[in-house]
Write a protein that holds these residues in place. Structure first.
Motif, PDB file in Angstrom:
ATOM      1  N   PHE A   1      -1.276  -5.262 -17.329  1.00 27.47           N
ATOM      2  CA  PHE A   1      -2.596  -5.338 -16.696  1.00 27.47           C
ATOM      3  C   PHE A   1      -3.662  -5.487 -17.777  1.00 27.47           C
ATOM      4  O   PHE A   1      -4.782  -5.873 -17.504  1.00 27.47           O
ATOM      5  CB  PHE A   1      -2.864  -4.088 -15.859  1.00 27.47           C
TER       6      PHE A   1
ATOM      7  N   THR B   1      -2.160   4.735 -18.952  1.00 29.21           N
ATOM      8  CA  THR B   1      -2.560   3.548 -19.717  1.00 29.21           C
ATOM      9  C   THR B   1      -1.308   2.836 -20.240  1.00 29.21           C
ATOM     10  O   THR B   1      -1.215   1.603 -20.191  1.00 29.21           O
ATOM     11  CB  THR B   1      -3.474   3.976 -20.890  1.00 29.21           C
TER      12      THR B   1
ATOM     13  N   LYS C   1       0.164   0.845 -17.558  1.00 28.44           N
ATOM     14  CA  LYS C   1      -0.613  -0.374 -17.279  1.00 28.44           C
ATOM     15  C   LYS C   1      -0.322  -1.451 -18.336  1.00 28.44           C
ATOM     16  O   LYS C   1      -0.300  -2.643 -18.031  1.00 28.44           O
ATOM     17  CB  LYS C   1      -2.109  -0.037 -17.240  1.00 28.44           C
TER      18      LYS C   1
ATOM     19  N   PHE D   1       2.198   3.932  -8.465  1.00 29.21           N
ATOM     20  CA  PHE D   1       1.092   4.316  -9.345  1.00 29.21           C
ATOM     21  C   PHE D   1       0.560   5.681  -8.934  1.00 29.21           C
ATOM     22  O   PHE D   1       0.694   6.097  -7.778  1.00 29.21           O
ATOM     23  CB  PHE D   1      -0.039   3.283  -9.282  1.00 29.21           C
TER      24      PHE D   1
END
Ligand SMILES: Nc1ncnc2c1ncn2[C@@H]1O[C@H](COP(=O)(O)OP(=O)(O)OP(=O)(O)O)[C@@H](O)[C@H]1O
Length: 603
Positions: free
Chosen positions: A389, A381, A384, A420
């Motif tokens: 994102f 997370t 991201k 990723f």
């Protein structure tokens, strides 16, 4: 609805202006032809029956024959033109639709089921793009024919004209209601149809085939797929039945009116009130008016439904930015000082629990920072959020003091590369798989090979049957036909992982390299090798590495332990071990797994 219609019309006109003009002419000619034929027939019949002047009979017959030829030929021409315009319309709108989806900067739309339903219906509506074009013109055409034929019918019987027209009103209302219901039904069954597609795809993919066979779950998944299909079919069947009953009733009404009119006309002709030609005109006119009314009503209803579906396309292409984009984007300088996360709070939605709860972290420029923590701690997370994102609900992330919310997402991402955890495996060639990391340089084969070399996968890829031009796909894989360019090869998990790393390296020197478990699928030797390579590749770039294998992060300049959404420990390996906290406990736990129990060994 007006806006949707305006968008559809504008798009069609912009897409094919020349063809559209030709189409209008052909459709108008088609519209007036039935009127001309009906009047010419009346004149010929009256002439033959001696009710009219015998002069010009040949010209009338020739006119009738010519009109007959046009009646036969024009529908083919209009069909071709309609299809061609429809194809151009579909091509244009499909490109627009996917350009619009690429404008979404965050991952949020892709996690929203409603967005998936809308996107699917939008795509479906574009396949029927032709329907919107031809539907609109059929309405104009039917209106022209209707006006002409109503005029003709009025000359013979105003009463009958009124009755015929009166049947059109209820038909129009009924059809409009049906079309609205059908569009609503298609929206309602969207989720079931998507689930059906999902199960169908699952049963057809090689990735799922292993588990399905090992666990014997295929029958269960098939039953689920069939249950979704039945749910969708039931809804469609109920709609079809409703349409059948309404349309059956309307057809019956039209037949009764036409039959009554015929009886009246024959009786009137017997008593001399009408000529034989009038009877022929009346028969043609009643049929044509009813046809035109039908065409008009179903055209309006069809167009109404198509426009409701096209509305999903309009919604997608007109959706505003999914992330707040600054009017004036701040320039993003090369990272010199570092990235700072200050009191960052984040959850995926209001219904989800907080994942990051006031996280503070400084990632110094040029440093190799490792993030560790238990499953679900929020490590991915964090990555991201760094790629923007998503935006955190509270707190800030700054890049050398610039809040990344003040920077256009594409400018930020230009400065980042990475792998990723769930990296992509593209069913494309080896070269494509690497060069997708930096499409602008995709032709530079030397650079592709250099990236592969740095990721330690050059040997594997260059020895494939067609080298870097070999397809890396399971879908087109065939052992017998390796020489065929369409035949792919199957890479191992670790080889795929290295290829993903090569893709990240192909981007060239970027300020920030995020590596979310880039070596989870590698054997220990390969893993050590990859880490050595990524450190070298870093050449001054900041690296953020996530890994569960703590021996791979011990060399990092800074190790950060995340727990319950906050940083609970940070420091070098030596300091963290000396602190004897959670990190030291996890490290010892892993290390003990590699040690031989006392007394064990080869005797
Ligand atoms: N797109 C999402 N929507 C909702 N919740 C999510 C989403 N992605 C992750 N989560 C949740 O956020 C939490 C943190 O996930 P994250 O992937 O960041 O953990 P992680 O530390 O990387 O875990 P792991 O070590 O297992 O990879 C998990 O509870 C997960 O269920």
């Amino acid at each position: 609805m007006t806006t949707i219609a305006r968008v559809a019309a504008g798009t069609a006109i912009r897409t094919a202006p020349g063809l559209m003009s030709l189409y209008v002419l052909v459709m108008l000619a088609e519209a007036v032809l039935p009127i001309a034929v009906a009047w010419l027939t009346k004149m010929v019949v009256d002439t033959l029956a001696g009710d009219g002047p015998a002069t010009g009979l040949t010209a009338l017959a020739l006119g009738l024959a010519g009109a007959g030829v046009l009646v036969a030929a024009l529908p083919q021409v209009s069909q071709y033109l309609g299809s061609q315009i429809g194809r151009l319309f579909t091509t244009h709108t499909t490109a627009e639709l996917f350009t619009a989806t690429l404008r979404f900067a965050s991952l949020r739309p892709y996690e929203d089921p409603e967005f998936h339903d809308r996107l699917r219906l939008a795509q479906n509506s574009l396949q029927t793009g032709q329907g919107i074009i031809t539907g609109s013109f059929r309405i104009i055409q039917s209106s022209v024919t209707l006006v002409g034929m109503v005029g003709s019918l009025l000359v013979i019987s105003p009463v009958l004209t009124g009755i015929v027209l009166a049947t059109g009103g209820p038909a129009l209302v009924a059809q409009l209601r049906l079309s609205r219901r059908r569009a609503a039904m298609l929206w309602d069954i969207g989720p079931a149809e998507r689930r059906q597609l999902f199960y169908g795809d699952l049963l057809g993919t090689v990735e799922a085939a292993k588990e399905i066979r090992l666990f014997g779950s295929g029958g269960f998944l098939r039953d689920r797929m069939m249950s979704e299909l039945r749910t969708a079919n039931d809804a469609r069947r109920r709609m079809d039945l409703r349409e059948l009953s309404v349309e059956g009733l309307l057809t019956l009404l039209a037949a009764v009116v036409a039959g009554g009119g015929l009886v009246w006309a024959v009786v009137a002709a017997g008593s001399g009130a009408l000529s034989v030609g009038d009877v022929s005109l009346l028969i043609a006119a009643v049929a044509a008016v009813q046809n035109a009314l039908n065409g008009l009503v179903s055209g309006i209803a069809g167009l109404h439904q198509d426009l409701i579906m096209f509305g999903h396309y309009v919604t997608v292409v007109r959706t505003g930015p999914d992330l707040p984009v600054p009017a004036e984007s701040a320039p993003l300088p090369e990272l010199r000082h570092g990235i700072r996360l200050t009191d960052v709070w984040f959850r995926y939605s209001d219904d989800h629990p907080w994942i990051l709860r006031g996280l503070n972290l400084f990632i110094p420029a040029g440093a190799a920072v490792a993030v560790v923590g238990l499953n679900g701690a929020g490590k991915s997370t964090l990555v991201k959020l760094l790629c923007r994102f998503y935006d955190p609900q509270r707190g800030s992330i700054t890049w050398d003091g610039v809040d990344i919310r003040d920077v256009r997402p594409e400018d930020l991402r230009r400065r980042i590369s990475g792998v990723f955890q769930d990296h992509m495996t593209y069913d494309m060639t080896a070269a494509d798989n690497i060069s997708l990391g930096h499409v602008a340089a995709r032709e530079d084969r030397t650079r592709v090979e250099a990236a592969a070399q740095r990721a330690g996968v050059h040997g594997t890829l260059s020895s494939l049957p067609r080298g870097y031009d070999t397809l890396l796909t399971r879908v087109f894989f065939s052992e017998e036909d390796k020489g065929d360019p369409e035949t792919g090869v199957v890479l191992s998990g670790g080889q795929w992982q290295r290829t993903a790393l090569a893709r990240a390296m192909f981007r060239g020197r970027r300020d920030l390299m995020v590596l979310d478990e880039p070596s989870a699928g590698l054997d220990p030797e390969a893993e050590a090798d990859v880490h050595a390579r990524t450190r070298r590749q870093g050449d001054g770039a900041t690296t953020l590495l996530i890994s569960h294998r703590l021996n791979t992060v011990r060399d990092a300049d800074l190790i950060v332990v995340i727990e319950n959404g906050v940083v609970v420990e940070s420091g070098t390996h030596t300091r963290l071990m000396a602190a004897a906290g959670g990190y030291a406990r996890l490290f010892r736990l892993q290390a003990s797994g590699y040690q031989e129990p006392e007394g064990a060994g080869v005797s």
